[in-house]
Design a protein around this motif. Structure first.
Motif, PDB file in Angstrom:
ATOM      1  N   VAL A  84       0.684  -1.160  -0.003  1.00 14.77           N
ATOM      2  CA  VAL A  84       0.005  -0.051  -0.193  1.00 14.77           C
ATOM      3  C   VAL A  84       1.027   1.293  -0.117  1.00 14.77           C
ATOM      4  O   VAL A  84       0.574   2.462  -0.803  1.00 14.77           O
ATOM      5  CB  VAL A  84      -0.943  -0.037   1.258  1.00 14.77           C
ATOM      6  N   GLY A  85       2.085   0.931   0.990  1.00 16.97           N
ATOM      7  CA  GLY A  85       2.588   2.321   0.892  1.00 16.97           C
ATOM      8  C   GLY A  85       3.448   2.877  -0.453  1.00 16.97           C
ATOM      9  O   GLY A  85       3.598   3.830  -0.854  1.00 16.97           O
ATOM     10  N   VAL A  86       3.937   1.868  -0.869  1.00 18.40           N
ATOM     11  CA  VAL A  86       4.591   1.881  -2.434  1.00 18.40           C
ATOM     12  C   VAL A  86       3.674   2.401  -3.555  1.00 18.40           C
ATOM     13  O   VAL A  86       3.933   3.404  -4.148  1.00 18.40           O
ATOM     14  CB  VAL A  86       5.241   0.728  -2.864  1.00 18.40           C
ATOM     15  N   LEU A 136       3.509  10.910  -6.351  1.00 16.34           N
ATOM     16  CA  LEU A 136       4.481  11.474  -6.992  1.00 16.34           C
ATOM     17  C   LEU A 136       3.914  11.781  -8.416  1.00 16.34           C
ATOM     18  O   LEU A 136       4.302  12.729  -8.925  1.00 16.34           O
ATOM     19  CB  LEU A 136       5.617  10.577  -7.103  1.00 16.34           C
ATOM     20  N   PHE A 137       2.920  10.986  -8.981  1.00 19.13           N
ATOM     21  CA  PHE A 137       2.554  11.307 -10.255  1.00 19.13           C
ATOM     22  C   PHE A 137       1.702  12.208 -10.246  1.00 19.13           C
ATOM     23  O   PHE A 137       1.377  13.142 -11.266  1.00 19.13           O
ATOM     24  CB  PHE A 137       1.520  10.087 -11.033  1.00 19.13           C
ATOM     25  N   ILE A 142      10.180   3.432  -8.896  1.00 15.89           N
ATOM     26  CA  ILE A 142       8.995   3.231  -9.997  1.00 15.89           C
ATOM     27  C   ILE A 142       8.545   4.257 -10.552  1.00 15.89           C
ATOM     28  O   ILE A 142       8.282   4.395 -12.018  1.00 15.89           O
ATOM     29  CB  ILE A 142       8.034   2.340  -9.285  1.00 15.89           C
ATOM     30  N   TYR A 143       8.298   5.571  -9.915  1.00 17.07           N
ATOM     31  CA  TYR A 143       7.753   6.674 -10.570  1.00 17.07           C
ATOM     32  C   TYR A 143       8.787   7.216 -11.426  1.00 17.07           C
ATOM     33  O   TYR A 143       8.443   7.652 -12.684  1.00 17.07           O
ATOM     34  CB  TYR A 143       7.715   7.658  -9.541  1.00 17.07           C
ATOM     35  N   VAL A 144      10.067   7.286 -11.221  1.00 16.96           N
ATOM     36  CA  VAL A 144      10.955   7.641 -11.943  1.00 16.96           C
ATOM     37  C   VAL A 144      11.239   6.967 -13.387  1.00 16.96           C
ATOM     38  O   VAL A 144      11.292   7.400 -14.432  1.00 16.96           O
ATOM     39  CB  VAL A 144      12.493   7.947 -11.151  1.00 16.96           C
ATOM     40  N   PRO A 179      18.329   9.234  -4.472  1.00 19.35           N
ATOM     41  CA  PRO A 179      17.626   7.890  -3.703  1.00 19.35           C
ATOM     42  C   PRO A 179      18.215   7.407  -2.370  1.00 19.35           C
ATOM     43  O   PRO A 179      17.544   6.971  -1.493  1.00 19.35           O
ATOM     44  CB  PRO A 179      18.073   6.599  -4.778  1.00 19.35           C
ATOM     45  N   LEU A 180      19.479   7.878  -2.047  1.00 23.64           N
ATOM     46  CA  LEU A 180      20.142   7.633  -0.917  1.00 23.64           C
ATOM     47  C   LEU A 180      19.291   8.337   0.303  1.00 23.64           C
ATOM     48  O   LEU A 180      19.090   7.933   1.245  1.00 23.64           O
ATOM     49  CB  LEU A 180      21.499   8.085  -0.890  1.00 23.64           C
TER      50      LEU A 180
END
Length: 208
Positions: free
Chosen positions: A19-21, A28-29, A97-99, A111-112
């Motif tokens: 769910v979080g992902v 983000l979209f 995944i968004y990127v 990312p870090l």
């Protein structure tokens, strides 16, 4: 029995992680990395996978059967770092995944820093869960701390950028060691929280 690997597996395979992902991708979209909605949801989404796992074990009585097979130190370590790693992974995987889907070379993101920020707020929620015995405080408490730090910086302490959560995600100032300076700071805070978490859980386990 390796408590850490078991806890990480439970966290990554949990419904909260999925769910979080998905929520992260959707946010983000809809708004992008530069939006307040993305920044303000970081301390919420990262808590979904595993920050309240200790409460689930404790309140259900499962800990009585599980603890003798792992040992106290291993149990505490597993719960704490599985919470942190899964929280950071939710933010990182959703962002990645968004990127990937967006396929825009102009997107600026780290990312870090996203991973370590998610990790920090996930373990903040885990500590709050241990302190309060409340899932609601765990899920909401990390956000409250985050929001208060944002407000304090923006209204009163604008020069104290090192304690500004937005800065941890996308730095606008020069840090010693660049973004690794932020990583070292957040890692130090995580270690302090580990000490607090260990102290609280050992006291709770003594009464089991």
């Amino acid at each position: 029995m390796n408590s850490f690997e078991t806890d990480v597996g439970r966290a990554i395979c949990s419904g909260g992680f999925i769910v979080g992902v998905l929520l992260e991708i959707g946010i983000l979209f809809a708004a992008g990395f530069d939006s307040d909605i993305f920044r303000m949801t970081v301390p919420v989404l990262c808590t979904l996978p595993y920050s309240t796992a200790w409460l689930a074990d404790y309140q259900s009585g499962f800990i009585k059967a599980y603890l003798p097979r792992t040992g106290v130190a291993s149990y505490i370590f597993g719960k704490f770092f599985a919470s942190g790693l899964s929280g950071g992974a939710v933010e990182l995987l959703g962002s990645w995944i968004y990127v990937l889907l967006k396929n825009d070379e102009n997107i600026q993101w780290s990312p870090l820093l996203i991973f370590v920020s998610g990790m920090l707020w996930a373990v903040v929620a885990a500590v709050l869960a241990a302190m309060s015995d409340s899932r609601y405080i765990a899920y909401g408490g990390a956000f409250v701390f985050y929001y208060v730090m944002v407000i304090l910086h923006e209204r009163y302490f604008q020069s104290l950028y090192c304690l500004y959560p937005y800065e941890w995600l996308a730095p606008e100032h020069t840090w010693i060691f660049n973004e690794w300076g932020i990583v070292f700071l957040l890692a130090g805070l995580i270690l302090v929280l580990l000490c607090v978490y260990d102290l609280i859980l050992r006291r709770c386990i003594e009464s089991v």
